[in-house]
Scaffold this active site. Structure first.
Site, short mmCIF file in Angstrom:
data_model
loop_
_atom_site.label_atom_id
_atom_site.label_comp_id
_atom_site.label_asym_id
_atom_site.label_seq_id
_atom_site.Cartn_x
_atom_site.Cartn_y
_atom_site.Cartn_z
N ASN A 230 44.43 38.00 48.31
CA ASN A 230 44.89 39.12 47.49
C ASN A 230 43.95 40.30 47.79
O ASN A 230 42.82 40.33 47.32
CB ASN A 230 44.81 38.71 46.01
CG ASN A 230 45.34 39.77 45.08
OD1 ASN A 230 45.70 40.88 45.52
ND2 ASN A 230 45.40 39.46 43.79
N ARG B 275 49.39 38.19 49.03
CA ARG B 275 50.07 38.82 47.90
C ARG B 275 50.36 40.28 48.27
O ARG B 275 49.47 41.01 48.69
CB ARG B 275 49.16 38.78 46.68
CG ARG B 275 49.81 39.44 45.51
CD ARG B 275 48.91 39.47 44.32
NE ARG B 275 49.73 39.76 43.17
CZ ARG B 275 49.45 39.38 41.96
NH1 ARG B 275 48.39 38.69 41.72
NH2 ARG B 275 50.25 39.69 40.96
N HIS C 214 54.45 42.17 38.96
CA HIS C 214 54.01 40.88 38.38
C HIS C 214 55.05 39.78 38.59
O HIS C 214 55.05 38.78 37.87
CB HIS C 214 53.80 40.96 36.85
CG HIS C 214 52.66 41.81 36.43
ND1 HIS C 214 52.72 42.62 35.32
CD2 HIS C 214 51.44 41.98 36.95
CE1 HIS C 214 51.58 43.25 35.18
NE2 HIS C 214 50.78 42.89 36.15
N ARG D 299 46.99 52.29 31.39
CA ARG D 299 48.23 53.01 31.71
C ARG D 299 49.00 53.37 30.44
O ARG D 299 49.06 52.55 29.51
CB ARG D 299 49.14 52.16 32.60
CG ARG D 299 48.61 51.92 33.98
CD ARG D 299 49.68 51.24 34.84
NE ARG D 299 49.13 50.79 36.10
CZ ARG D 299 49.08 49.52 36.49
NH1 ARG D 299 49.57 48.56 35.72
NH2 ARG D 299 48.57 49.19 37.65
N PHE E 56 40.46 43.91 25.90
CA PHE E 56 40.89 43.49 24.56
C PHE E 56 39.81 42.73 23.80
O PHE E 56 39.87 42.63 22.58
CB PHE E 56 42.20 42.69 24.64
CG PHE E 56 43.40 43.59 24.67
CD1 PHE E 56 43.59 44.47 25.73
CD2 PHE E 56 44.32 43.61 23.64
CE1 PHE E 56 44.67 45.35 25.75
CE2 PHE E 56 45.41 44.48 23.64
CZ PHE E 56 45.58 45.34 24.70
N GLU F 162 49.32 32.57 39.55
CA GLU F 162 50.00 33.33 40.60
C GLU F 162 49.63 32.82 41.99
O GLU F 162 50.48 32.76 42.88
CB GLU F 162 49.63 34.81 40.46
CG GLU F 162 50.25 35.40 39.20
CD GLU F 162 49.58 36.68 38.74
OE1 GLU F 162 48.44 36.59 38.23
OE2 GLU F 162 50.19 37.74 38.86
P1 ADP Z 1 44.55 41.62 35.29
O1 ADP Z 1 44.76 40.35 36.10
O2 ADP Z 1 45.75 42.48 35.15
O3 ADP Z 1 43.30 42.37 35.62
P2 ADP Z 1 44.01 39.74 33.12
O4 ADP Z 1 45.24 38.92 33.08
O5 ADP Z 1 42.77 39.15 33.67
O6 ADP Z 1 44.30 41.15 33.78
O7 ADP Z 1 43.72 40.22 31.63
C1 ADP Z 1 42.65 41.03 31.30
C2 ADP Z 1 42.65 41.22 29.79
O8 ADP Z 1 42.64 39.94 29.18
C3 ADP Z 1 41.44 41.96 29.25
O9 ADP Z 1 41.86 42.94 28.32
C4 ADP Z 1 40.63 40.90 28.57
O10 ADP Z 1 40.00 41.39 27.45
C5 ADP Z 1 41.64 39.87 28.20
N1 ADP Z 1 40.99 38.56 28.27
C6 ADP Z 1 40.72 37.85 29.33
N2 ADP Z 1 40.08 36.70 29.04
C7 ADP Z 1 39.90 36.70 27.75
C8 ADP Z 1 39.27 35.82 26.83
N3 ADP Z 1 38.71 34.69 27.23
N4 ADP Z 1 39.30 36.17 25.55
C9 ADP Z 1 39.89 37.31 25.15
N5 ADP Z 1 40.51 38.18 25.98
C10 ADP Z 1 40.50 37.89 27.25
#
Ligand code: ADP
Length: 395
Positions: free
Chosen positions: A7, A89, A178, A237, A280, A382
């Site tokens: 990726n 990917r 996605h 976004r 988050f 994925e």
């Molecule tokens: P991407 O792959 O699009 O970068 P992810 O699927 O990894 O995103 O998601 C990232 C988001 O998930 C972040 O906002 C993060 O805070 C939340 N997140 C990831 N792991 C945890 C966790 N263990 N507890 C709470 N939130 C999580």
């Protein structure tokens, strides 16, 4: 058979090596800060190692990845020849790629044509593909697209309300993103439901976030559009916005259009609303301490998801399962609760205590026995979809 999944981003290259007989991950890691200095490879195989090394290009990066994969101490294979195929990917497949494809001169040219559709991501994908092909020229390389799963969307869902001739000429339509994750969740949901005919709403809630409506295993609508900017409010976004805002922002801030688009991609979403973070974990912590804008960001994010769940239930004339996945979908109970509360019109009932304390990284059924709709958390995978697709083509 061993398959390497790649990726590639503009300055990073993530990898995962699978043993496909067992679908087990043998090693994974990332080459980071490619071309921007202080670069390194973080590898987890027989041992975890960090290799600090100048990586001016993706080609250098993949060479270091291969050397660590074959390293006697940290590696997991004796020779790069053990790798039978590479899966890449690819974020955008345009109208041409409705399914995965082998890398050939012809498909590479098509990829180059698609760069205009996704100028932020596609040049990096192409760099990754070219670098890997150069370093491993004798094995099949397979392109797995994030848009393919959405190619079954009917015209009513995929077209914008613009001049039809412009759609035809310029290919301006909704492509979604996605798709690899939405496909994985649909396949897992089908196994859980145990029949082919079902109506599913997949909530892929990560830093980038999207919903899809899936009928009998086929995507009929999704929230991301021409680019991943459309749809839900995301980490950074804006999601859906009146295009007139673009003109107004450009005028008021003295920006050109690309500056406005960059702002809408990088400085908005829950990060912009909260002023706290796009993450988050930070948002829920700040909200728990009484930060009102963090609470507002959580409310707005969840409200937009709830609205689209309603839209997709309407589009499919019902829903059998709502599935949560990706970082937030799997790990943030505060968001799931906001979405699932007051869904009485659908007959959704779920176990609140389980929602707050559910095991991580597992398939969890949140809905209670008397719920009319199944609600599940299904961890996404994925890379495994890419590995399976690559295996299918390599064979
Ligand atoms: P991407 O792959 O699009 O970068 P992810 O699927 O990894 O995103 O998601 C990232 C988001 O998930 C972040 O906002 C993060 O805070 C939340 N997140 C990831 N792991 C945890 C966790 N263990 N507890 C709470 N939130 C999580």
């Amino acid at each position: 058979m061993k398959i390497l999944v790649i990726n590639a981003g503009s300055s990073s290259l993530k990898y995962r090596l699978f043993e496909m007989d067992t679908e087990k991950v043998l090693a994974k890691g990332v080459a980071d800060r490619i071309g921007i200095g202080n670069s390194f490879v973080k590898h987890s195989g027989k041992k975890e190692v960090i290799i600090e090394k100048d990586l001016p290009t993706h080609e250098e990066a993949i060479k270091v990845v291969l050397s660590v994969l074959t390293d006697p101490e940290a590696g997991v294979i004796n020779s790069a020849r053990e790798i039978s195929a590479v899966g890449h990917r690819v974020v955008a497949g345009g109208e041409y790629f409705t399914e995965s494809a082998l890398v050939t001169d012809e498909t590479r040219e098509k990829i180059k044509d698609i760069i205009e559709l996704a100028p932020l991501h596609m040049p990096a994908c192409l760099m990754g593909i070219d670098a890997c092909k150069k370093v491993m020229p004798d094995i099949p390389h397979v392109l797995v697209f994030d848009t393919s799963f959405h190619s079954t969307m009917p015209d009513v869902a995929k077209l914008y309300g613009i001049d039809y001739e412009d759609y035809k000429e310029l290919k301006i339509r909704r492509y979604g993103a996605h798709g690899i994750s939405h496909q994985f969740i649909s396949e897992e949901a089908a196994k859980i439901i145990g029949r082919k005919h079902f109506k599913l709403i997949v909530c892929h809630l990560g830093n980038g976030a999207s919903l899809s409506a899936v009928e009998n295993g086929k995507c009929i609508d999704t929230t991301m559009g021409f680019t991943p900017l459309e749809g839900l409010i995301m980490g950074t976004r804006s999601g859906d916005i009146d295009p007139s805002v673009v003109q107004y922002l450009a005028h008021k801030k003295g920006w050109d259009v690309s500056q406005v688009i960059s702002y809408l991609n990088k400085n908005c979403g829950v990060k912009g609303i909260s002023g706290v973070s796009s993450d988050f974990r930070d948002l829920t912590a700040a909200a728990a301490e009484g930060n009102e804008r963090a609470t507002l960001a959580l409310d707005m994010f969840s409200y937009r998801v709830k609205k689209y769940v309603g839209a997709y239930a309407a589009a499919m004339d019902g829903v059998d399962m709502i599935a949560f996945t990706a970082g937030i979908g799997e790990n943030t109970p505060e968001v799931r609760q906001r979405i699932l509360d007051k869904m009485d019109y659908l007959g959704v009932k779920y176990d609140k205590a389980l929602n707050e304390n559910c095991p991580r990284g597992e398939v969890v059924r949140l809905s209670t026995k008397d719920s009319k709709v199944l609600v599940y958390i299904i961890p996404t995978n994925e890379e495994l979809v890419i590995a399976r697709e690559t295996l299918r083509f390599a064979k």
